[in-house]
Design an enzyme around this catalytic site. Sequence first.
Site, short mmCIF file in Angstrom:
data_model
loop_
_atom_site.label_atom_id
_atom_site.label_comp_id
_atom_site.label_asym_id
_atom_site.label_seq_id
_atom_site.Cartn_x
_atom_site.Cartn_y
_atom_site.Cartn_z
N ASP A 252 -0.22 23.04 -3.11
CA ASP A 252 -0.51 21.80 -3.84
C ASP A 252 0.58 20.74 -3.75
O ASP A 252 0.49 19.72 -4.43
CB ASP A 252 -0.80 22.12 -5.31
CG ASP A 252 -2.19 22.69 -5.49
OD1 ASP A 252 -3.12 22.20 -4.81
OD2 ASP A 252 -2.36 23.63 -6.29
N ASP B 42 -10.12 22.62 -1.98
CA ASP B 42 -9.20 21.63 -2.56
C ASP B 42 -8.05 21.29 -1.61
O ASP B 42 -7.49 20.19 -1.65
CB ASP B 42 -8.58 22.17 -3.87
CG ASP B 42 -9.50 23.01 -4.72
OD1 ASP B 42 -10.44 23.61 -4.18
OD2 ASP B 42 -9.26 23.08 -5.94
N1 GLY Z 1 -7.14 22.31 -7.36
C1 GLY Z 1 -7.52 22.93 -8.55
C2 GLY Z 1 -8.70 22.33 -9.23
O1 GLY Z 1 -9.33 21.44 -8.74
O2 GLY Z 1 -9.01 22.79 -10.31
#
Ligand code: GLY
Length: 405
Positions: A126, A184
């Site tokens: 992330d 994601d």
């Molecule tokens: N990337 C984690 C979410 O969207 O909850």
Amino acid sequence: MRRTGIFILTITLFLVSCNTNQQSANQSGTDNMEEDLVQVAKDALEFAQVQYTHATNEHTDVNTYPRSLNEDGSVRAVKPRDWTSGFYAGVLWYLYDYTGEEKWREQAEKWTNSLEEIKNYDGTHDLGFMIFCSFGNGYRLTGNELYKEVILTGSETLSTRFNPNVGCIKSWDHGDWKFPVIIDNMMNLEMLYWTSKNSDEDKFYNLSLTHADTTMKNHYRPDYSSFHVVDYDPETGEVIEKVTHQGYADESAWARGQSWGLYGYVMSYRETGEQRYLDHAINIADFLLSKLPQDYVPYWDYDEPGIPDVPRDASAAAIMCSALLELSQLPEVPNSGEYMEAAENMIRKLASPEYTAAEGENGNFILMHSVGHKPKESEVDVPLIYADYYYVESLLRYLEINNAI
Ligand code: GLY
């Protein structure tokens, strides 16, 4: 014969005139609606400043970052290593972007500078969210070379999670998976594309392209919905399983994941010009438009059997809205009007009292009614900082498109 000709001419002129009047009525109706929505977006950005003024007055610890609400209604603020840590600074940078006011720059700098340590954190995929929303916006708006260094170092750190056997960046180190990649993760490529353009290294471009191609091949179903998690064998690159973590079921379409994918491929087309990413983004957008409820705010999972008695996810709407606005502006996109119309409907809905909080409430976040992790019953029907971030981004994009800033 002559009289018939005159009659036909008269009727034709009458019809043409009616049609022209109708067109100008429609035209001015459309214009009025757009002018009206521009005002809605401006008002929403005024309100964003009001809420975040309360937020920065009340939350003064620059080493924690507002993310959501705790069960007791207090603000849930997180440490730098949380995946959401960069969005708060990101909202503050967008407010500086919009207003040019030093006070927003000062606030944005505080919650950006305190994040510097994460540039060396290699325990998550992330980093793109965490660094590019904070330092990325900061560099774009100020040219601060220290911010550039953080982005370059962060990209170097993130690239260590890329495995050439798989052709992807590994998402998580937790769980029983061997090499999990979640949809994601497409969002983290934006920082790497930027770094490939702002350094001498080709590797960032090549690994981003490879990640986007592998994800397109293995995450997507024939109807252009996406799985949440694909687990790979890190030695052979073979797919072990396709499952969900935050969605309703392995085969369902978890709403926020679909929005991340759409945004990720629109952005990948912008950064690479590769036609296959645009084609894929259009297919995703068309799938999503066919699944949206009438009021354009998705339920937390498109395939939850309890619909309509289940929570909405405003964050999924905000992310999708921003992506649709970008898609709608590409001249090579057919049906771009449909994407704009959907985005406009989303803005109108999110800006209404149904989704926008009252002043000083909702932990000083703007939007209500998002869902973090429904299967764990965590952060259900709450504000989420990333809903605010992509909502404010959408408002800015909408005003830019309409030459209103
Ligand atoms: N990337 C984690 C979410 O969207 O909850």
